[in-house]
Design a protein around this motif. Structure first.
Motif, PDB file in Angstrom:
ATOM      1  N   LYS A 125       0.834  -1.256   0.061  1.00 15.68           N
ATOM      2  CA  LYS A 125      -0.081  -0.018  -0.070  1.00 15.68           C
ATOM      3  C   LYS A 125       0.818   1.294   0.067  1.00 15.68           C
ATOM      4  O   LYS A 125       0.453   2.174  -0.801  1.00 15.68           O
ATOM      5  CB  LYS A 125      -0.799   0.039   1.207  1.00 15.68           C
ATOM      6  CG  LYS A 125      -2.023   1.076   1.337  1.00 15.68           C
ATOM      7  CD  LYS A 125      -3.083   0.599   2.459  1.00 15.68           C
ATOM      8  CE  LYS A 125      -3.923   1.874   2.710  1.00 15.68           C
ATOM      9  NZ  LYS A 125      -4.892   1.919   1.684  1.00 15.68           N
ATOM     10  N   SER A 140       0.904   3.807  -3.128  1.00 20.24           N
ATOM     11  CA  SER A 140       0.539   5.289  -3.025  1.00 20.24           C
ATOM     12  C   SER A 140       1.761   6.342  -3.441  1.00 20.24           C
ATOM     13  O   SER A 140       1.539   7.202  -3.781  1.00 20.24           O
ATOM     14  CB  SER A 140       0.239   5.610  -1.346  1.00 20.24           C
ATOM     15  OG  SER A 140       1.161   5.445  -0.448  1.00 20.24           O
ATOM     16  N   TRP A 152      -3.544  -8.382  -0.468  1.00 22.91           N
ATOM     17  CA  TRP A 152      -2.425  -7.547  -0.824  1.00 22.91           C
ATOM     18  C   TRP A 152      -1.650  -8.048  -2.176  1.00 22.91           C
ATOM     19  O   TRP A 152      -1.192  -6.993  -2.964  1.00 22.91           O
ATOM     20  CB  TRP A 152      -1.730  -7.263   0.259  1.00 22.91           C
ATOM     21  CG  TRP A 152      -0.613  -8.158   0.597  1.00 22.91           C
ATOM     22  CD1 TRP A 152      -0.774  -9.382   1.699  1.00 22.91           C
ATOM     23  CD2 TRP A 152       0.525  -8.904   0.042  1.00 22.91           C
ATOM     24  NE1 TRP A 152       0.119 -10.154   1.524  1.00 22.91           N
ATOM     25  CE2 TRP A 152       1.114  -9.929   0.610  1.00 22.91           C
ATOM     26  CE3 TRP A 152       1.372  -8.121  -1.173  1.00 22.91           C
ATOM     27  CZ2 TRP A 152       2.232 -10.563   0.166  1.00 22.91           C
ATOM     28  CZ3 TRP A 152       2.510  -9.135  -1.509  1.00 22.91           C
ATOM     29  CH2 TRP A 152       2.900  -9.956  -0.987  1.00 22.91           C
ATOM     30  N   ARG A 172      -2.128  -6.286  -5.595  1.00 26.39           N
ATOM     31  CA  ARG A 172      -1.575  -4.910  -5.710  1.00 26.39           C
ATOM     32  C   ARG A 172      -0.259  -4.839  -6.351  1.00 26.39           C
ATOM     33  O   ARG A 172      -0.057  -4.172  -7.308  1.00 26.39           O
ATOM     34  CB  ARG A 172      -1.783  -4.045  -4.639  1.00 26.39           C
ATOM     35  CG  ARG A 172      -2.971  -4.008  -3.741  1.00 26.39           C
ATOM     36  CD  ARG A 172      -4.196  -3.635  -4.266  1.00 26.39           C
ATOM     37  NE  ARG A 172      -4.250  -2.467  -4.930  1.00 26.39           N
ATOM     38  CZ  ARG A 172      -5.276  -1.804  -5.718  1.00 26.39           C
ATOM     39  NH1 ARG A 172      -6.636  -2.644  -5.764  1.00 26.39           N
ATOM     40  NH2 ARG A 172      -5.397  -0.786  -6.026  1.00 26.39           N
ATOM     41  N   TYR A 226       0.851   2.882   7.385  1.00 26.46           N
ATOM     42  CA  TYR A 226      -0.383   2.202   6.840  1.00 26.46           C
ATOM     43  C   TYR A 226      -0.616   0.930   7.736  1.00 26.46           C
ATOM     44  O   TYR A 226      -1.440   0.286   7.733  1.00 26.46           O
ATOM     45  CB  TYR A 226      -0.267   1.697   5.443  1.00 26.46           C
ATOM     46  CG  TYR A 226      -0.199   2.698   4.595  1.00 26.46           C
ATOM     47  CD1 TYR A 226      -1.499   3.506   4.689  1.00 26.46           C
ATOM     48  CD2 TYR A 226       0.415   2.885   3.392  1.00 26.46           C
ATOM     49  CE1 TYR A 226      -1.741   4.798   3.582  1.00 26.46           C
ATOM     50  CE2 TYR A 226       0.319   3.901   2.545  1.00 26.46           C
ATOM     51  CZ  TYR A 226      -0.800   5.033   2.669  1.00 26.46           C
ATOM     52  OH  TYR A 226      -1.246   5.935   1.933  1.00 26.46           O
ATOM     53  N   LYS A 240      -2.757   2.821   9.949  1.00 20.76           N
ATOM     54  CA  LYS A 240      -3.902   3.008   9.197  1.00 20.76           C
ATOM     55  C   LYS A 240      -4.504   2.242   8.289  1.00 20.76           C
ATOM     56  O   LYS A 240      -3.999   2.682   7.169  1.00 20.76           O
ATOM     57  CB  LYS A 240      -3.829   4.510   8.746  1.00 20.76           C
ATOM     58  CG  LYS A 240      -3.981   5.418  10.104  1.00 20.76           C
ATOM     59  CD  LYS A 240      -4.054   6.740   9.444  1.00 20.76           C
ATOM     60  CE  LYS A 240      -3.068   7.915  10.080  1.00 20.76           C
ATOM     61  NZ  LYS A 240      -2.987   9.167   9.335  1.00 20.76           N
ATOM     62  N   THR A 241      -4.820   1.048   8.276  1.00 16.93           N
ATOM     63  CA  THR A 241      -4.912  -0.203   7.234  1.00 16.93           C
ATOM     64  C   THR A 241      -6.061   0.413   6.268  1.00 16.93           C
ATOM     65  O   THR A 241      -5.829   0.068   4.991  1.00 16.93           O
ATOM     66  CB  THR A 241      -5.396  -1.503   7.735  1.00 16.93           C
ATOM     67  OG1 THR A 241      -6.631  -1.325   8.557  1.00 16.93           O
ATOM     68  CG2 THR A 241      -4.392  -2.062   8.695  1.00 16.93           C
ATOM     69  N   ASP A 242      -6.963   1.318   6.670  1.00 19.02           N
ATOM     70  CA  ASP A 242      -7.861   1.526   5.526  1.00 19.02           C
ATOM     71  C   ASP A 242      -7.814   2.903   4.931  1.00 19.02           C
ATOM     72  O   ASP A 242      -8.741   3.501   4.587  1.00 19.02           O
ATOM     73  CB  ASP A 242      -9.344   1.051   6.038  1.00 19.02           C
ATOM     74  CG  ASP A 242      -9.550   1.879   7.424  1.00 19.02           C
ATOM     75  OD1 ASP A 242      -8.764   2.396   7.791  1.00 19.02           O
ATOM     76  OD2 ASP A 242     -10.628   1.515   7.872  1.00 19.02           O
ATOM     77  N   ALA A 243      -6.399   3.635   5.346  1.00 26.04           N
ATOM     78  CA  ALA A 243      -6.417   4.917   4.712  1.00 26.04           C
ATOM     79  C   ALA A 243      -6.562   4.892   3.179  1.00 26.04           C
ATOM     80  O   ALA A 243      -6.011   3.924   2.518  1.00 26.04           O
ATOM     81  CB  ALA A 243      -4.767   5.556   4.927  1.00 26.04           C
ATOM     82  N   PRO A 244      -7.009   5.920   2.550  1.00 23.59           N
ATOM     83  CA  PRO A 244      -7.215   5.678   1.193  1.00 23.59           C
ATOM     84  C   PRO A 244      -6.085   6.063   0.437  1.00 23.59           C
ATOM     85  O   PRO A 244      -5.188   6.929   0.954  1.00 23.59           O
ATOM     86  CB  PRO A 244      -8.363   6.953   0.908  1.00 23.59           C
ATOM     87  CG  PRO A 244      -8.189   7.961   2.282  1.00 23.59           C
ATOM     88  CD  PRO A 244      -7.833   7.007   3.166  1.00 23.59           C
ATOM     89  N   ASN A 245      -5.931   5.650  -0.825  1.00 19.16           N
ATOM     90  CA  ASN A 245      -4.823   6.127  -1.956  1.00 19.16           C
ATOM     91  C   ASN A 245      -4.981   7.604  -2.014  1.00 19.16           C
ATOM     92  O   ASN A 245      -5.934   8.052  -2.043  1.00 19.16           O
ATOM     93  CB  ASN A 245      -4.931   5.241  -3.026  1.00 19.16           C
ATOM     94  CG  ASN A 245      -4.054   3.814  -2.927  1.00 19.16           C
ATOM     95  OD1 ASN A 245      -3.337   3.840  -2.076  1.00 19.16           O
ATOM     96  ND2 ASN A 245      -4.366   2.973  -3.730  1.00 19.16           N
TER      97      ASN A 245
END
Lengths: 206, 248
Positions: free
Chosen positions: A20, A24, B29, B32, B119, B122-127
């Protein structure tokens, strides 16, 4: 093989945060967009996938002329189908089909990595990418197939195709008995990725 | 030699029976990093010289490198063999691709580590938001049209169907398409593929790069592994011309 090695306690959480973070940063730096990865993944849901290969197999079972073309000139046969755009695209530039018969059984492998015919079969399952399958398939294919639940008669010749250059191989499985009255759509629904890789036979649900 | 080049025939890696895990991704994951790799291949700078001549200079990405399967493979082949077996398939991709972006100067190790720590909390932070359909369109166009390898050459194949060939023991370099278990073994040319195949990069003394013919070579497993007495099976490998020579 996880028990042989040690890993972080938060192995998967860490991997998830790591990827992630990478995605990002790549978006922020202008390398990819916020939607690039989702669009790629969507493409493999709708355009490239084993649902294409299954239709090809079903048509080959139903139409002997088509089957002959599929085996002699795979791209030409694929071009005849009503498939989405791109069936000669990435990892499908040079695809070839080999036929399972009562006398010959084919198995595909990529001992160096995980080469696979993306447009027709989509992405490879984990067992195909596993070093254990890749090491054993070439030397003891019968034993590997037996462990996957496929017993072959000793008299049946086994051909193992190691995808070491740009040809991407897949298998035309044998048509199961008792499917004479089925439509192509019904036949396609029986065909699994494993059958098109040569580690399973196509079965009719009881 | 590199163990990764010699997986075929290697024994005793894991307990039997084989793990028949049919999923493509075993953790969410993993999707991704797969998507990132495909995007890199679709934005690779070499694509303006690919047969479809993608207009890669006009694509509004800051990606300015060549990235193909060969680059991903070089990373996997360079790993310590213990790590190669220790990490799952997409873990190797994640490690290799992250290192590439750090070593190429696109990101720093510090920012990657700091962002990872964030992250983890904050596992669900938006991109972040950055919409650029021209980037996405190029990647999808690459999936549609691929990177065809066949090139015109002004020569004929050196070997014919039915000919006995010996697989060379070419020098080990950072990348190869020669399965190690076939080195110094003899097989029979089963098919001469039409057209000459270029490779994604030069593999140096290993010999790939320029367009060359590729052969389907049929091997009897008894000629590869001396402990096999009967098998009624055959191994077919696709071998670039530079990897084989006439036997006897």
């Amino acid at each position: 093989m996880s028990e042989r090695f040690s890993y972080r306690d938060d192995r998967e959480a860490y991997n998830a945060a790591r990827v992630k973070a990478l995605e990002s940063l790549l978006i922020e730096k202008g390398i990819i967009s916020s939607e690039t990865v989702d669009k790629v993944l969507g493409f493999f849901e709708t355009d490239f996938g084993p649902f294409n290969g299954a239709k090809l197999v079903a048509k080959a079972w139903a139409d002997p002329e088509f089957k002959a073309r599929l085996l002699s000139d795979t791209p030409a046969a694929i071009a005849q189908m009503d498939f989405p755009l791109g069936m000669a695209g990435a990892e499908g530039e040079y695809m070839k089909v080999v036929e399972n018969t009562p006398k010959v059984h084919n198995l595909i492998v990529c001992t160096l990595c995980s080469c696979y015919p993306w447009p027709m079969l989509g992405l490879p399952p984990y067992w195909y990418k596993d070093p254990t399958f890749r090491s054993r398939a070439v030397k003891e294919p019968r034993k590997v197939l037996q462990e996957f639940g496929l017993e072959l008669d000793e008299s049946k010749e086994v051909r193992v195709w190691d995808s070491s250059a740009q040809i991407r191989w897949f298998v035309l499985p044998e048509r199961p008995i008792g499917t004479e009255d089925m439509s192509e759509a019904e036949l396609a629904a029986l065909v699994t990725p494993e059958a098109m890789m040569g580690v399973a036979q196509v079965k009719v649900p009881a | 030699m590199k163990l990764q080049h010699y997986l075929g025939g290697l024994e005793g890696i894991d307990t039997e029976p084989l793990n028949f895990e049919k999923r493509v991704f075993v953790e969410p994951w993993e999707t991704r990093i797969f998507g990132i790799h495909v995007a890199m291949m679709g934005l690779s700078k070499h694509l303006n010289k690919a047969l479809p001549q993608y207009p890669i200079e006009n694509v509004p990405t800051k990606f300015n490198s060549i990235w193909t399967w060969a680059d991903l493979r070089k990373g996997a082949e360079a790993m310590n063999p213990f790590d190669y077996f220790r990490f799952r398939y997409y873990e190797k991709w994640l490690g290799g691709i992250s290192s590439f972006f750090v070593q190429s100067g696109y990101i720093t190790q510090e920012e990657l580590d700091a962002r990872t720590a964030t992250y983890l909390e904050k596992t669900d932070a938006p991109n972040p938001s950055m919409f650029e359909p021209a980037i996405d369109d190029q990647v999808i166009d690459y999936l549609h049209r691929g990177d065809p390898a066949i090139r015109e050459v002004d020569r004929q194949p050196k070997f014919n169907v039915g000919q006995k060939v010996l697989v060379k023991d070419v020098p080990t370099t950072e990348h190869t398409r020669l399965p190690g278990y076939l080195r110094n073994k003899t097989g029979i040319v089963d098919e001469v593929y039409q057209g000459a195949y270029a490779y994604l990069c030069s593999t140096g003394a290993d010999g790939l790069g320029e367009p060359m013919y590729v052969y389907s070579v049929k091997f009897d497993p008894k000629d590869i592994w001396s402990d096999i007495t009967q098998s009624n099976s055959w191994v077919y490998a696709d071998l670039f011309e530079v990897y084989v020579e006439a036997a006897e």
